[in-house]
Write an enzyme that holds these catalytic residues in place. Structure first.
Site, PDB file in Angstrom:
ATOM      1  N   ARG A  53      -9.673  60.672   8.698  1.00  0.00           N
ATOM      2  CA  ARG A  53     -11.212  60.513   8.156  1.00  0.00           C
ATOM      3  C   ARG A  53     -12.332  60.936   9.353  1.00  0.00           C
ATOM      4  NH1 ARG A  53      -9.117  61.785   3.816  1.00  0.00           N
ATOM      5  NH2 ARG A  53      -8.323  60.847   2.025  1.00  0.00           N
ATOM      6  N   GLU A  76     -17.140  66.960   7.549  1.00  0.00           N
ATOM      7  CA  GLU A  76     -16.864  68.213   6.932  1.00  0.00           C
ATOM      8  C   GLU A  76     -17.781  68.664   5.673  1.00  0.00           C
ATOM      9  OE1 GLU A  76     -12.413  67.770   6.194  1.00  0.00           O
ATOM     10  OE2 GLU A  76     -12.302  67.164   8.207  1.00  0.00           O
ATOM     11  N   HIS A  91      -8.307  70.316   9.180  1.00  0.00           N
ATOM     12  CA  HIS A  91      -8.348  68.649   7.557  1.00  0.00           C
ATOM     13  C   HIS A  91      -6.124  69.508   6.988  1.00  0.00           C
ATOM     14  CE1 HIS A  91      -9.244  65.752   4.922  1.00  0.00           C
ATOM     15  NE2 HIS A  91      -8.181  65.518   4.311  1.00  0.00           N
TER      16      HIS A  91
END
Length: 366
Positions: free
Chosen positions: A208, A233, A250
């Site tokens: 994360r 993000e 990601h």
């Protein structure tokens, strides 16, 4: 009849769920409360925030998220409303572990990571962290674990303190994002931790984004940085992007097999909740189960083969160029990123030599 609304990007959602009622497909980013007023089951991904704003006053009684994490789900509110929910923990563990191996192969080729007597620290040893640890050990790393919550639950689990990880060659982050409680992970990797790391060590985050204080990382010049996830993000700090050695949007968990695995996990939960029988159409799922053939040339080693399949350096350059042209392209890059095949789905031809076969076995090819 069950009314189902599903994110249109969930693989094979029509083939699996279409027989059970009325199935409506919609982009996950555009799913709104008014779409769900008469819907019984919501099938989604992490792009959709599942909370009171989305579900208040709707008929939704089941939520299935085809994701390995559930940061986007207000599980406390769902429980209060007696809305059953399911997700896909561990579905992408193999894909993320193989992403890490691709990065290791790239760093080896660039002489940024030692091939012999290398050490690694896995911070967050859950579904993904366990697989990463196992795969790194098989290619020769000595691996240390840091996971205080797990150590509290399992007396035989050894969690090495963060302060003892200063001299490892590779730090891999695979924790969830936790902001409260006894073991928060928000900005776990801060200025103090970064300063402690030895020069030339590698920090790889495929967990994360906000587990690392990205502003502190921006000021850190002695660590090699590999980021698949980013704080805030889908906005990416362009200065930090330029400093990273490996930068991807990601997609560490993006494999065909991981996506299918996640869909099947919420499919099974859906069947159980609504007391339905399995009608999956194996013939229509066949294409994701088939092997991919890769021609290998004489003189190639396992790392060359890994980088033929997925080259983090090339993808990093592609991301830099795209975001330099348009900083808002992160979600577009992620949405359109081609799915990899996991090593188990790759058939090598011609048959590798015994020496190469042993090397490939160590890297996870079977």
């Amino acid at each position: 009849m069950i009314k189902i609304l599903a994110d249109d990007r969930i693989p094979f959602v029509s083939e699996l769920f279409g027989d059970f009622g009325e199935l409506i497909l919609k982009p996950g980013a555009h799913i709104q409360n008014r779409d769900l007023l008469a819907v019984n089951a919501l099938l989604t991904r992490s792009i959709t925030s599942v909370d009171s704003a989305l579900l208040e006053g709707t008929a939704v009684e089941f939520v299935g998220s085809a994701t390995a994490g559930f940061d986007h789900i207000d599980s406390t509110w769902l429980k209060k409303q007696s809305i059953h929910w399911a997700y896909a923990p561990g579905a992408n563990a193999t894909a993320v572990a193989e992403y890490v191996l691709h990065c290791v192969a790239y760093l080896h080729k660039k002489n940024l990571l030692p091939r012999k007597s290398a050490t690694a620290a896995i911070i967050g040893v859950g579904h993904v962290g366990c697989v990463v640890s196992d795969r790194l050990r098989k290619i020769g790393f000595t691996v240390f674990h840091n996971d205080p919550p797990r150590a509290q639950l399992e007396k035989d689990f050894i969690s090495v303190p963060l302060a003892s990880l200063a001299n490892v060659d590779l730090v891999c982050l695979h924790t969830p994002l936790v902001k409260t409680g006894n073991f928060p992970t928000y900005h776990l990797i801060d200025n103090r931790f970064l300063k402690m790391l030895k020069p030339g060590s590698v920090l790889l985050n495929a967990g994360r984004g906000a587990v690392i204080d990205n502003n502190a990382l921006l000021q850190c010049d002695h660590v090699i940085t590999c980021l698949d996830v980013w704080e805030n993000e889908s906005t990416v700090n362009l200065q930090l992007l330029e400093k990273t050695t490996i930068a991807t949007p990601h997609i560490a968990g993006y494999s065909k097999q991981a996506k299918l695995r996640a869909t099947l996990m919420i499919y099974d939960a859906f069947l159980k909740y609504f007391h339905l029988s399995d009608t999956r159409r194996f013939s229509e799922l066949q294409q994701l189960q088939e092997t991919m053939t890769l021609n290998i040339q004489d003189g190639r080693n396992a790392e060359d083969i890994l980088l033929t399949l997925f080259d983090p350096g090339r993808e990093s350059q592609r991301m830099r160029e795209a975001l330099a042209e348009n900083p808002d392209q992160f979600e577009y890059l992620r949405r359109h990123f081609p799915l990899r095949n996991e090593f188990s789905a790759i058939q090598l031809t011609p048959t590798p030599s015994a020496l190469l076969r042993k090397e490939l076995d160590d890297w996870g090819f079977k």
